[in-house]
Design a protein around this motif. Structure first.
Motif, mmCIF file in Angstrom:
data_model
loop_
_atom_site.group_PDB
_atom_site.id
_atom_site.type_symbol
_atom_site.label_atom_id
_atom_site.label_comp_id
_atom_site.label_asym_id
_atom_site.label_seq_id
_atom_site.Cartn_x
_atom_site.Cartn_y
_atom_site.Cartn_z
ATOM 1 N N THR A 143 0.809 -1.231 0.000
ATOM 2 C CA THR A 143 0.000 0.000 0.000
ATOM 3 C C THR A 143 0.841 1.281 0.000
ATOM 4 O O THR A 143 0.344 2.348 -0.336
ATOM 5 C CB THR A 143 -0.902 0.066 1.254
ATOM 6 O OG1 THR A 143 -0.046 0.121 2.419
ATOM 7 C CG2 THR A 143 -1.823 -1.134 1.342
ATOM 8 N N GLY A 144 2.080 1.167 0.430
ATOM 9 C CA GLY A 144 2.885 2.370 0.579
ATOM 10 C C GLY A 144 2.528 3.190 1.806
ATOM 11 O O GLY A 144 2.977 4.333 1.964
ATOM 12 N N ALA A 145 1.698 2.617 2.687
ATOM 13 C CA ALA A 145 1.282 3.336 3.898
ATOM 14 C C ALA A 145 2.478 3.556 4.829
ATOM 15 O O ALA A 145 3.457 2.802 4.791
ATOM 16 C CB ALA A 145 0.198 2.541 4.630
ATOM 17 N N THR A 146 2.404 4.591 5.655
ATOM 18 C CA THR A 146 3.463 4.884 6.632
ATOM 19 C C THR A 146 3.179 4.134 7.929
ATOM 20 O O THR A 146 2.075 4.238 8.484
ATOM 21 C CB THR A 146 3.517 6.397 6.919
ATOM 22 O OG1 THR A 146 3.738 7.084 5.691
ATOM 23 C CG2 THR A 146 4.628 6.733 7.908
ATOM 24 N N PHE A 147 4.170 3.396 8.399
ATOM 25 C CA PHE A 147 4.017 2.662 9.660
ATOM 26 C C PHE A 147 4.075 3.647 10.823
ATOM 27 O O PHE A 147 5.043 4.396 10.972
ATOM 28 C CB PHE A 147 5.136 1.617 9.774
ATOM 29 C CG PHE A 147 5.228 0.934 11.119
ATOM 30 C CD1 PHE A 147 4.082 0.563 11.825
ATOM 31 C CD2 PHE A 147 6.476 0.642 11.677
ATOM 32 C CE1 PHE A 147 4.167 -0.069 13.059
ATOM 33 C CE2 PHE A 147 6.573 0.008 12.907
ATOM 34 C CZ PHE A 147 5.426 -0.342 13.604
ATOM 35 N N ILE A 148 3.043 3.663 11.662
ATOM 36 C CA ILE A 148 3.047 4.505 12.858
ATOM 37 C C ILE A 148 3.228 3.589 14.068
ATOM 38 O O ILE A 148 2.288 2.900 14.500
ATOM 39 C CB ILE A 148 1.728 5.313 13.009
ATOM 40 C CG1 ILE A 148 1.401 6.106 11.739
ATOM 41 C CG2 ILE A 148 1.810 6.240 14.231
ATOM 42 C CD1 ILE A 148 2.354 7.238 11.418
ATOM 43 N N HIS A 149 4.445 3.580 14.601
ATOM 44 C CA HIS A 149 4.726 2.721 15.751
ATOM 45 C C HIS A 149 3.936 3.215 16.969
ATOM 46 O O HIS A 149 3.806 4.423 17.168
ATOM 47 C CB HIS A 149 6.236 2.748 16.056
ATOM 48 C CG HIS A 149 6.653 1.669 17.013
ATOM 49 N ND1 HIS A 149 6.422 1.743 18.365
ATOM 50 C CD2 HIS A 149 7.268 0.474 16.803
ATOM 51 C CE1 HIS A 149 6.881 0.643 18.946
ATOM 52 N NE2 HIS A 149 7.402 -0.149 18.014
ATOM 53 N N PRO A 150 3.424 2.291 17.789
ATOM 54 C CA PRO A 150 2.595 2.725 18.927
ATOM 55 C C PRO A 150 3.332 3.565 19.981
ATOM 56 O O PRO A 150 2.685 4.298 20.721
ATOM 57 C CB PRO A 150 2.064 1.424 19.532
ATOM 58 C CG PRO A 150 2.797 0.311 18.868
ATOM 59 C CD PRO A 150 3.400 0.843 17.601
ATOM 60 N N TYR A 151 4.655 3.443 20.069
ATOM 61 C CA TYR A 151 5.341 4.244 21.112
ATOM 62 C C TYR A 151 6.784 4.606 20.768
ATOM 63 O O TYR A 151 7.288 5.627 21.206
ATOM 64 C CB TYR A 151 5.309 3.562 22.485
ATOM 65 C CG TYR A 151 5.714 2.099 22.456
ATOM 66 C CD1 TYR A 151 4.750 1.110 22.321
ATOM 67 C CD2 TYR A 151 7.043 1.709 22.553
ATOM 68 C CE1 TYR A 151 5.097 -0.231 22.274
ATOM 69 C CE2 TYR A 151 7.405 0.376 22.512
ATOM 70 C CZ TYR A 151 6.431 -0.589 22.370
ATOM 71 O OH TYR A 151 6.787 -1.913 22.324
ATOM 72 N N ASP A 152 7.465 3.781 19.963
ATOM 73 C CA ASP A 152 8.894 4.011 19.728
ATOM 74 C C ASP A 152 9.077 4.939 18.528
ATOM 75 O O ASP A 152 9.732 4.598 17.540
ATOM 76 C CB ASP A 152 9.585 2.661 19.502
ATOM 77 C CG ASP A 152 11.086 2.732 19.806
ATOM 78 O OD1 ASP A 152 11.596 3.844 19.996
ATOM 79 O OD2 ASP A 152 11.719 1.662 19.859
ATOM 80 N N PHE A 153 8.487 6.124 18.620
ATOM 81 C CA PHE A 153 8.370 7.017 17.466
ATOM 82 C C PHE A 153 8.156 8.430 18.000
ATOM 83 O O PHE A 153 7.268 8.667 18.813
ATOM 84 C CB PHE A 153 7.176 6.550 16.625
ATOM 85 C CG PHE A 153 6.954 7.323 15.356
ATOM 86 C CD1 PHE A 153 8.014 7.767 14.577
ATOM 87 C CD2 PHE A 153 5.661 7.601 14.921
ATOM 88 C CE1 PHE A 153 7.794 8.475 13.400
ATOM 89 C CE2 PHE A 153 5.433 8.305 13.745
ATOM 90 C CZ PHE A 153 6.501 8.742 12.986
ATOM 91 N N MET A 154 9.020 9.366 17.571
ATOM 92 C CA MET A 154 9.037 10.676 18.230
ATOM 93 C C MET A 154 7.736 11.467 18.068
ATOM 94 O O MET A 154 7.319 12.167 18.986
ATOM 95 C CB MET A 154 10.223 11.503 17.718
ATOM 96 C CG MET A 154 10.610 12.620 18.653
ATOM 97 S SD MET A 154 11.048 12.019 20.328
ATOM 98 C CE MET A 154 12.784 11.668 20.093
#
Lengths: 314, 314
Positions: A143-154
């Motif tokens: 899909t090319g979607a952006t992965f949004i990590h649940p917590y390890d992401f600024m």
């Protein structure tokens, strides 16, 4: 150690202003009965009354608003069976972009229904960490979607930091803030906000004894894996994140671990005395306060009640 | 038909001002998810967040403040195993006078503990209506205390009337208010306030099918006894009071009866969607709205959530 730059107080305030139309400014509640029992004055920040029933609405909304236009076209993706799944689906819906949520087949129907009600596309997988990550990889590739990590992401941490911002603005004279710690998104955000707004404000965390990887990580100075975590605080089973650990180390005052019995007793107290529904993870900080009363004696203590998504079996 | 004079709006406002230091002005909450399901806009007046966890704090506080000085010296008495017991004990404690509470031996420990925590003196009796009344008679004879009836008493009704006063002040443009009905104290007070403040405001009540004496009383035009009431809405088992019936007749729009299954479903909805703890009795009005959607379609509906004292089995 990953390299990253920390959001400034100005960044956090900007995030707060930007997500405000999509989240509640949740109320702060107190209970004189609980204060008497605890021997301190507790100010509960009710993120259980937040949109989607959890503080996770903040981080998800912030991560989505920071996507570039071309990223937005392709949407967002994550793997989660918990509050982040619903929060990301809702944030995407509000922004009018697709959300792909990888969930284990075995996730409770109520969790799947929540994601679906926000228009999230659910992709089922086998209930193992490896299957989840593999399926997510395939979804992102396709899909090319952006992965949004649940917590390890600024961007997520920056969003979670807005809960403490409101709490510190709304309660004068706080001495302490205490949050639960699972992956560490809320705790890292709270430490950043508190450090900027009032460097003398002490931040503690409560952690279940059955999932005490953050406690052990601090003790040893190295991030420890969460091995076979087992606790009723089902929102805190995840392992402490990498950038979360880097932010927490050196900033936190102490992590207090509590047993499931202590968590249950604190949860019962909040349900019975405050008449609000919280999930077990939310009860961990009060359990910690009641366990180490002398630490908090006479102080003004802010507690972030993280969520209210629980099946009470009615 | 008893003779009595009704409190005026001025009396109700005076009561409100007088009891204000001893009660909370409870918040009004809404849920967009529930509004979509119900097809109307519901404004929940959260008396579950009231002192002692129930609207009963209002009536008890008002009855105690209206005692003469000589009555105050001898204190107050009642028989109850429910919210009125705790409310009266607390109102007496705040006023610095004794409270004698007759409770059935079989009352749950948590109810006895609540009364004791407010300094009420508990006198146990056999668990029958006759034994309760006999024991209360003995207590009143011995102590000279004033019996404060839980609902069939004008000072109590005047106190309960202050909940609707706040609701109407806080929500502009209400079309309807709906409360549960048990003994009828809250419903009678709500009818009086609504009638004074906005004669076009319609007042409904919800009643459990298993304790539908108020419904039958309206149908027949004569007060009907509550025979073997059986419902999970344990706050609504009592029979409609005499002066309550006199006030309700001719003023109420309609009583809608609901099954225990419908009550449970509405309770689950409020716990899950609003994250607040309510007792089953509080869910009866929402159950009634969901049952007769066409009656409330598109309207602004005020619902009084009466209390939050429930054992959720955590």
């Amino acid at each position: 150690m990953p390299t990253f730059s920390l959001p400034s107080l100005e960044n956090i305030r900007e995030a707060h202003t930007a997500i405000q139309p999509f989240i509640h400014r949740t109320p702060v509640m107190s209970s004189s009965a609980i204060n008497i029992m605890a021997g301190c004055s507790i100010f509960f920040k009710c993120e259980n009354l937040q949109k989607v029933g959890a503080f996770k609405a903040r981080g998800a909304a912030n991560a989505v608003r920071k996507l570039s236009d071309s990223q937005k076209l392709k949407g967002v993706a994550t793997h989660s069976s918990g509050n982040h799944a619903a929060a990301l689906a809702r944030a995407a819906q509000v922004a009018g972009i697709p959300a792909y949520i990888v969930m284990p087949k075995t996730a409770p129907e109520i969790k799947k229904a929540a994601v679906a009600s926000y228009g999230g596309e659910i992709i089922e997988c086998e209930p193992t960490q490896q299957a989840r990550e593999e399926m997510l990889g395939k979804v992102v590739e396709k899909t090319g979607a952006t992965f949004i990590h649940p917590y390890d992401f600024m961007d997520v941490i920056e969003g979670q930091a807005t809960a403490a911002l409101e709490l510190i603005e709304d309660v004068e004279g706080l001495d302490v803030i205490i949050t639960p710690v699972g992956g560490g998104g809320l705790l890292a955000g709270t430490l950043l906000t508190a450090g900027y707004m009032n460097p003398s404000l002490e931040v503690y965390a409560g952690e279940p004894q059955g999932a005490d990887d953050a406690f052990r990580s601090l003790q040893t100075g190295e991030r420890q894996p969460s091995l076979k975590p087992n606790t009723i605080a089902d929102g805190l089973l995840t392992s402490l994140g990498e950038i979360n650990f880097a932010i927490i180390q050196g900033r936190i005052k102490e992590i207090i671990t509590v047993s499931d019995e202590e968590i249950k007793a604190a949860m019962k107290l909040i349900l019975e005395r405050m008449k609000i529904v919280i999930e077990p993870s939310s009860a961990v900080p009060l359990a910690a306060i009641l366990k180490e009363k002398e630490t908090f004696a006479g102080k003004n203590v802010g507690v972030i009640l993280t969520g209210g998504n629980v099946d009470l079996g009615i």
